[in-house]
Scaffold this motif. Structure first.
Motif, PDB file in Angstrom:
ATOM      1  N   ILE A  52       0.894  -1.166   0.006  1.00  0.00           N
ATOM      2  CA  ILE A  52       0.004   0.020  -0.056  1.00  0.00           C
ATOM      3  C   ILE A  52       0.849   1.393  -0.029  1.00  0.00           C
ATOM      4  O   ILE A  52       0.548   2.491  -0.911  1.00  0.00           O
ATOM      5  CB  ILE A  52      -0.996   0.044   1.015  1.00  0.00           C
ATOM      6  CG1 ILE A  52      -2.142  -1.139   1.000  1.00  0.00           C
ATOM      7  CG2 ILE A  52      -1.689   1.469   1.376  1.00  0.00           C
ATOM      8  CD1 ILE A  52      -2.904  -1.208   2.238  1.00  0.00           C
ATOM      9  N   LEU A  53       1.889   1.458   0.991  1.00  0.00           N
ATOM     10  CA  LEU A  53       2.917   2.323   0.969  1.00  0.00           C
ATOM     11  C   LEU A  53       3.649   2.668  -0.494  1.00  0.00           C
ATOM     12  O   LEU A  53       3.696   3.704  -0.845  1.00  0.00           O
ATOM     13  CB  LEU A  53       3.990   2.358   2.006  1.00  0.00           C
ATOM     14  CG  LEU A  53       3.321   2.464   3.434  1.00  0.00           C
ATOM     15  CD1 LEU A  53       4.313   2.202   4.338  1.00  0.00           C
ATOM     16  CD2 LEU A  53       2.714   3.927   3.627  1.00  0.00           C
ATOM     17  N   ALA A  54       3.869   1.563  -1.082  1.00  0.00           N
ATOM     18  CA  ALA A  54       4.769   1.630  -2.543  1.00  0.00           C
ATOM     19  C   ALA A  54       3.788   2.301  -3.372  1.00  0.00           C
ATOM     20  O   ALA A  54       4.051   2.971  -4.335  1.00  0.00           O
ATOM     21  CB  ALA A  54       4.974   0.416  -2.701  1.00  0.00           C
ATOM     22  N   THR A  55       2.425   1.618  -3.257  1.00  0.00           N
ATOM     23  CA  THR A  55       1.417   2.290  -4.313  1.00  0.00           C
ATOM     24  C   THR A  55       1.049   3.573  -4.092  1.00  0.00           C
ATOM     25  O   THR A  55       1.091   4.423  -4.978  1.00  0.00           O
ATOM     26  CB  THR A  55       0.301   1.457  -4.067  1.00  0.00           C
ATOM     27  OG1 THR A  55       0.384   0.008  -4.544  1.00  0.00           O
ATOM     28  CG2 THR A  55      -1.090   1.832  -5.121  1.00  0.00           C
ATOM     29  N   ALA A  95       9.080  -1.755  -8.734  1.00  0.00           N
ATOM     30  CA  ALA A  95      10.125  -2.926  -8.514  1.00  0.00           C
ATOM     31  C   ALA A  95       9.818  -3.575  -7.253  1.00  0.00           C
ATOM     32  O   ALA A  95       9.730  -4.763  -7.192  1.00  0.00           O
ATOM     33  CB  ALA A  95      11.630  -2.740  -8.986  1.00  0.00           C
ATOM     34  N   ILE A  96       9.560  -2.788  -6.337  1.00  0.00           N
ATOM     35  CA  ILE A  96       9.290  -3.085  -4.873  1.00  0.00           C
ATOM     36  C   ILE A  96       7.824  -4.063  -4.807  1.00  0.00           C
ATOM     37  O   ILE A  96       7.907  -5.147  -4.253  1.00  0.00           O
ATOM     38  CB  ILE A  96       9.134  -2.132  -3.852  1.00  0.00           C
ATOM     39  CG1 ILE A  96      10.663  -1.504  -3.648  1.00  0.00           C
ATOM     40  CG2 ILE A  96       8.744  -2.475  -2.710  1.00  0.00           C
ATOM     41  CD1 ILE A  96      10.964  -0.270  -2.864  1.00  0.00           C
ATOM     42  N   LEU A  97       6.744  -3.433  -5.654  1.00  0.00           N
ATOM     43  CA  LEU A  97       5.687  -4.164  -5.718  1.00  0.00           C
ATOM     44  C   LEU A  97       5.748  -5.493  -6.556  1.00  0.00           C
ATOM     45  O   LEU A  97       5.088  -6.619  -6.150  1.00  0.00           O
ATOM     46  CB  LEU A  97       4.696  -3.428  -6.465  1.00  0.00           C
ATOM     47  CG  LEU A  97       3.987  -2.082  -5.791  1.00  0.00           C
ATOM     48  CD1 LEU A  97       3.313  -1.319  -6.680  1.00  0.00           C
ATOM     49  CD2 LEU A  97       3.215  -2.751  -4.523  1.00  0.00           C
ATOM     50  N   TRP A 120      14.316  -8.733  -0.184  1.00  0.00           N
ATOM     51  CA  TRP A 120      14.938  -7.599  -0.922  1.00  0.00           C
ATOM     52  C   TRP A 120      14.147  -6.460  -1.008  1.00  0.00           C
ATOM     53  O   TRP A 120      14.514  -5.380  -0.910  1.00  0.00           O
ATOM     54  CB  TRP A 120      15.205  -8.267  -2.366  1.00  0.00           C
ATOM     55  CG  TRP A 120      16.271  -9.302  -2.224  1.00  0.00           C
ATOM     56  CD1 TRP A 120      15.996 -10.490  -2.234  1.00  0.00           C
ATOM     57  CD2 TRP A 120      17.761  -9.252  -2.096  1.00  0.00           C
ATOM     58  NE1 TRP A 120      17.208 -11.388  -2.159  1.00  0.00           N
ATOM     59  CE2 TRP A 120      18.179 -10.393  -1.869  1.00  0.00           C
ATOM     60  CE3 TRP A 120      18.463  -7.791  -1.860  1.00  0.00           C
ATOM     61  CZ2 TRP A 120      19.444 -10.388  -1.847  1.00  0.00           C
ATOM     62  CZ3 TRP A 120      19.875  -8.185  -1.721  1.00  0.00           C
ATOM     63  CH2 TRP A 120      20.314  -9.443  -1.713  1.00  0.00           C
ATOM     64  N   ALA A 121      12.761  -6.637  -1.020  1.00  0.00           N
ATOM     65  CA  ALA A 121      11.797  -5.463  -1.004  1.00  0.00           C
ATOM     66  C   ALA A 121      11.822  -4.647   0.171  1.00  0.00           C
ATOM     67  O   ALA A 121      11.932  -3.486   0.129  1.00  0.00           O
ATOM     68  CB  ALA A 121      10.533  -6.255  -1.158  1.00  0.00           C
ATOM     69  N   TYR A 122      11.951  -5.317   1.377  1.00  0.00           N
ATOM     70  CA  TYR A 122      11.926  -4.632   2.880  1.00  0.00           C
ATOM     71  C   TYR A 122      13.308  -3.619   2.754  1.00  0.00           C
ATOM     72  O   TYR A 122      13.275  -2.519   3.142  1.00  0.00           O
ATOM     73  CB  TYR A 122      11.908  -5.635   3.634  1.00  0.00           C
ATOM     74  CG  TYR A 122      10.609  -6.316   4.135  1.00  0.00           C
ATOM     75  CD1 TYR A 122       9.527  -5.897   3.265  1.00  0.00           C
ATOM     76  CD2 TYR A 122      10.541  -7.560   4.679  1.00  0.00           C
ATOM     77  CE1 TYR A 122       8.422  -6.904   3.597  1.00  0.00           C
ATOM     78  CE2 TYR A 122       9.585  -8.356   4.788  1.00  0.00           C
ATOM     79  CZ  TYR A 122       8.175  -7.842   4.194  1.00  0.00           C
ATOM     80  OH  TYR A 122       7.297  -8.417   4.292  1.00  0.00           O
ATOM     81  N   MET A 123      14.475  -4.434   2.097  1.00  0.00           N
ATOM     82  CA  MET A 123      15.718  -3.619   2.522  1.00  0.00           C
ATOM     83  C   MET A 123      15.728  -2.510   1.490  1.00  0.00           C
ATOM     84  O   MET A 123      16.235  -1.501   1.560  1.00  0.00           O
ATOM     85  CB  MET A 123      16.848  -4.688   2.384  1.00  0.00           C
ATOM     86  CG  MET A 123      18.220  -4.027   2.417  1.00  0.00           C
ATOM     87  SD  MET A 123      18.350  -3.161   4.204  1.00  0.00           S
ATOM     88  CE  MET A 123      18.723  -4.907   5.239  1.00  0.00           C
ATOM     89  N   ILE A 124      15.595  -2.760  -0.009  1.00  0.00           N
ATOM     90  CA  ILE A 124      15.334  -1.656  -0.938  1.00  0.00           C
ATOM     91  C   ILE A 124      14.411  -0.759  -0.489  1.00  0.00           C
ATOM     92  O   ILE A 124      14.717   0.524  -0.658  1.00  0.00           O
ATOM     93  CB  ILE A 124      14.939  -2.301  -2.229  1.00  0.00           C
ATOM     94  CG1 ILE A 124      16.444  -3.241  -2.624  1.00  0.00           C
ATOM     95  CG2 ILE A 124      14.705  -1.186  -2.998  1.00  0.00           C
ATOM     96  CD1 ILE A 124      16.277  -4.000  -3.905  1.00  0.00           C
TER      97      ILE A 124
END
Length: 146
Positions: free
Chosen positions: A9-12, A41-43, A53-57
């Motif tokens: 949701i935050l990435a969106t 890319a995180i989504l 990887w999504a959390y760290m990036i």
């Protein structure tokens, strides 16, 4: 509820903020579009369950974006121009970036802390984020009038 839904949701919302800024500032359309690619890319990583990887990036990209926004004066101008839609969009983007750091950090600590993958994930993610924002800065620098 899926454990990564809050990050998605935050990435969106971050993508929507960059899209709003691209609409409000047509001169910086390509820069705002490029800024949103990392969050897309995180989504995608969350969709394919590459959470580590999504959390760290997500954390590192938000920290670097906040640093660049502060250094270039975007945040200072946004605070001064809150009546302006661009200023409000920049403040909202900064708020989402802070929330992304907090939520990704909490998820990272809960799911991956102590597994021995932190150092490698951090440095590889830092390299990805550094290359990403290095390209952005190079592109922005080339757009500036001489």
């Amino acid at each position: 509820m899926k454990p990564y839904r809050d990050i998605a949701i935050l990435a969106t919302v971050q993508i929507a903020c960059f899209s709003l800024l691209a609409h409000l500032e047509p001169n910086f359309f390509l820069i705002h579009l490029y800024e949103s690619i990392l969050y897309i890319a995180i989504l995608v990583m969350l969709f394919y369950r590459i959470d580590r990887w999504a959390y760290m990036i997500g954390m590192l990209a938000s920290v670097v974006w906040l640093g660049l926004a502060y250094e270039t004066g975007i945040l200072g101008r946004a605070v001064a121009q809150t009546a302006n839609l661009v200023g409000l969009g920049a403040l909202l983007t900064a708020l989402v970036a802070v929330l992304m750091i907090v939520f990704c950090g909490r998820r990272w600590l809960k799911e991956y802390s102590g597994l021995g993958k932190t150092r490698r994930t951090f440095f590889v993610s830092l390299g990805i984020v550094a290359a990403y924002y290095g390209i952005l800065l190079r592109f922005f620098w080339d757009m500036m009038p001489s």
